[in-house]
Design an enzyme around this catalytic site. Sequence first.
Site, PDB file in Angstrom:
ATOM      1  N   HIS A   1       0.820  -1.127   0.194  1.00  0.00           N
ATOM      2  CA  HIS A   1      -0.196  -0.229  -0.194  1.00  0.00           C
ATOM      3  C   HIS A   1       0.838   1.178   0.091  1.00  0.00           C
ATOM      4  O   HIS A   1       0.623   2.174  -0.856  1.00  0.00           O
ATOM      5  CB  HIS A   1      -0.886   0.187   1.188  1.00  0.00           C
ATOM      6  CG  HIS A   1      -2.047   1.246   1.256  1.00  0.00           C
ATOM      7  ND1 HIS A   1      -3.176   1.160   0.979  1.00  0.00           N
ATOM      8  CD2 HIS A   1      -1.495   2.456   1.715  1.00  0.00           C
ATOM      9  CE1 HIS A   1      -3.723   2.349   0.973  1.00  0.00           C
ATOM     10  NE2 HIS A   1      -2.774   3.060   1.637  1.00  0.00           N
ATOM     11  N   GLU A   2       1.692   1.331   1.099  1.00  0.00           N
ATOM     12  CA  GLU A   2       2.588   2.453   1.118  1.00  0.00           C
ATOM     13  C   GLU A   2       3.507   2.882  -0.163  1.00  0.00           C
ATOM     14  O   GLU A   2       3.893   3.679  -0.627  1.00  0.00           O
ATOM     15  CB  GLU A   2       3.257   2.623   2.440  1.00  0.00           C
ATOM     16  CG  GLU A   2       2.249   2.657   3.511  1.00  0.00           C
ATOM     17  CD  GLU A   2       1.438   3.983   3.653  1.00  0.00           C
ATOM     18  OE1 GLU A   2       1.696   4.984   3.084  1.00  0.00           O
ATOM     19  OE2 GLU A   2       0.468   3.705   4.080  1.00  0.00           O
TER      20      GLU A   2
ATOM     21  N   HIS B   1       1.796   4.414  -2.866  1.00  0.00           N
ATOM     22  CA  HIS B   1       1.901   5.803  -2.610  1.00  0.00           C
ATOM     23  C   HIS B   1       3.151   6.490  -3.172  1.00  0.00           C
ATOM     24  O   HIS B   1       3.211   7.319  -3.862  1.00  0.00           O
ATOM     25  CB  HIS B   1       1.665   6.308  -1.320  1.00  0.00           C
ATOM     26  CG  HIS B   1       0.025   6.246  -0.736  1.00  0.00           C
ATOM     27  ND1 HIS B   1      -0.809   6.797  -1.312  1.00  0.00           N
ATOM     28  CD2 HIS B   1      -0.294   5.638   0.279  1.00  0.00           C
ATOM     29  CE1 HIS B   1      -1.910   6.689  -0.704  1.00  0.00           C
ATOM     30  NE2 HIS B   1      -1.782   6.000   0.244  1.00  0.00           N
TER      31      HIS B   1
ATOM     32  N   HIS C   1       3.455   6.739  -6.724  1.00  0.00           N
ATOM     33  CA  HIS C   1       2.725   7.932  -6.951  1.00  0.00           C
ATOM     34  C   HIS C   1       3.635   9.195  -7.180  1.00  0.00           C
ATOM     35  O   HIS C   1       3.539  10.114  -7.837  1.00  0.00           O
ATOM     36  CB  HIS C   1       1.571   8.016  -6.348  1.00  0.00           C
ATOM     37  CG  HIS C   1       0.452   8.920  -6.726  1.00  0.00           C
ATOM     38  ND1 HIS C   1      -0.568   9.322  -6.049  1.00  0.00           N
ATOM     39  CD2 HIS C   1       0.194   9.415  -8.118  1.00  0.00           C
ATOM     40  CE1 HIS C   1      -1.451  10.130  -6.822  1.00  0.00           C
ATOM     41  NE2 HIS C   1      -1.229  10.168  -7.984  1.00  0.00           N
TER      42      HIS C   1
HETATM   43 ZN   LIG Z   1      -3.012   5.186   2.066  1.00  0.00          ZN
END
Ligand SMILES: [Zn+2]
Length: 684
Positions: A475-476, A479, A482
């Site tokens: 998940h991180e 990010h 991104h």
């Molecule tokens: Zn998040």
Amino acid sequence: MPATKTVDLATHPLTTWQGPLGLPDFAHIGDDDFFPVFDAALKAHEAEIDAIAGNKDTPTIENTLQALELGGDALDRVSSIFWCRAGAHTNDAIQALERDISPKMSRHFSAISMNEKLFARIDDLYQRRESLKLDAETLRVLEKTWKGFVRSGAKLDAEGKKQLAKINEELSSLGTSFGQNVLADERDWALFLDEADLAGLPDFLKSSMAEAAEMRGQKGRYAITLSRSIYEPFSTFSERRDLREIAFRAFTMRGQNGGATDNTSVVRDMLKLRAEKARLLGYGSFAALKLDDTMAKTPKAVHALLDPVWEKALEKAAADQTELQRLATEAGSNEKFAAWDWRFYQEKLRAEKFAFDEAELKPYLQLDRVIDACFDVATRLFGITFEEKQGIAAWHPEARVFVVRNADGSERGLFLADYFARPSKRSGAWMSALQSGYRLGHGSKPVIYNVMNFAKPPAGEPALLSVDEAKTLFHEFGHALHGMLTDVTWPSVSGTSVSRDFVELPSQLYEHWLTVPAVLEKHALHVKTGKPMPKALLDKMLAARTFGAGFATVEFTASALIDMAYHARPDAPEAPLRFEAETLEKLDMPETIAMRHRTPHFGHVFSGDGYSAGYYSYMWSEVLDADAFAAFEETGDPFNPALAERLRQNIYAAGGSKDPEDLYTAFRGKMPSPEAMMVKRGLV
Ligand SMILES: [Zn+2]
């Protein structure tokens, strides 16, 4: 506070990054450097803003918008290092500074957004925007900047500005009271139990209840408290129906117990002020104001998502309840099935249907191999590679440094990661940027980091992760991608600078690749035998994930619908709690399920502005990630190159440079629909 030293921002290690690879020279940064550098950097930024606002030349993109975006470089640099330290490696000195710097920063930025001369120049550009022949990204940045000023009240007359400032101030103090009232109710309520009352409770819960009792001066006893981490497992495991009922009533009445800590009037006043604020700024409702710069844009679009989900969730919950009631009857209960029975019988059913031990999975999830898996997926999807650089000082010796390269070998940026828990680190997991990537001016390469809190293994042993921890890592890292893949001109739309209901797409989507069979076969290898994770074990784990979806979706969606109901109307209800009850009745809310957050303790929505008219966005992101991954599944190839390229271009690289709706449609060919999410949740 330390005495002010003279600071030269042009040479200081906090503001000119002269360390290896273009990182800050962490070895030469002391805690007492922050205060004087902040001071000097704030002053320097003020001077830059004054120069832009006071410029006598006709406003141009260069002398106004660009100058504004590139201004405050020293402040950005010292801030990014400081907030990194405050989260990942803090101490008393840093914490004291934090209390001092937070209000200073908020005053500084609110003064900029209230600067009339500055707004006049932005407004001048905005009014001429059609004739300026701007490229699409520049036009969008200009519009966003203008809107930001307008939403802070820049267009109001003096009287209106005064009114807005008063509303904001009142809202902020009401929000603070709201949070403190909930906290007080949670702190003041505890039910002390003895050994004989603990039937059914697992050891981890007993020990946290013992600790909670001891903290309240009742050593040797056990306390039910209203912290979710005690209340939820207690109602899940306790065989004492009477105690479950007491705990349920106390938990759902937080903030509504009369007296000084009752939030009823706080909520009523806040809803009134929010409606007033929306009217003042020219919006039909507070939800319209809040949603204006999101992907959803309107309450109608939010309902188009939530309403079908609500219908399915009600059906699923009704079916589940029938089964739970059967279990209750079999267990000899003659009582009417109630809200305090749900979690208890659901757990019994789970144990019966999906018994499996998380501990069986752990030996297959070695931290270093899960990191490899993250990198490997990024290489297969986007062509980028990662090379670790040893011996480079970051904020802590455990922080690791990686150079990120494009497919042609050129450097794209840096990725730093700090995986293990320690006392100087706050809990949780997060991504942030020391420096964001953009092309404007001299340009800037992304320097992105992840912070985790995995338990550190004894020396010489590999760190093993739970499935949830491995998901968090993906998940991180999503990010982080991104931030690292960003490909924009303007700093303010770089990386994760996107709307709240879009920002979790890159991260939640990335989680899907953790359970792609090809990824697990390669990276989920048993720590002792080196054999890949057996498929049967994986299937069992995946099946267990959707269990209890009816209950979870009803409790969440009810809160999201109430949040929207309060804020999508042009005025405020006189009696919010009656409005809550009436709205739930219209929705056919089951009596046996409570809202995840009832109004008097709905902190997301009332202790501050964060998720007001925005609680839906958790589910919105889930719709996006499920729908986006379904695109890959439909091609039969989780790494489909053409699709991966569209994903990179439109989602991971575009930041906030375009409207999120356009970006998503460009990737997927259509807007998302909730079907894939409902399948993923097990609702259909
Ligand atoms: Zn998040």
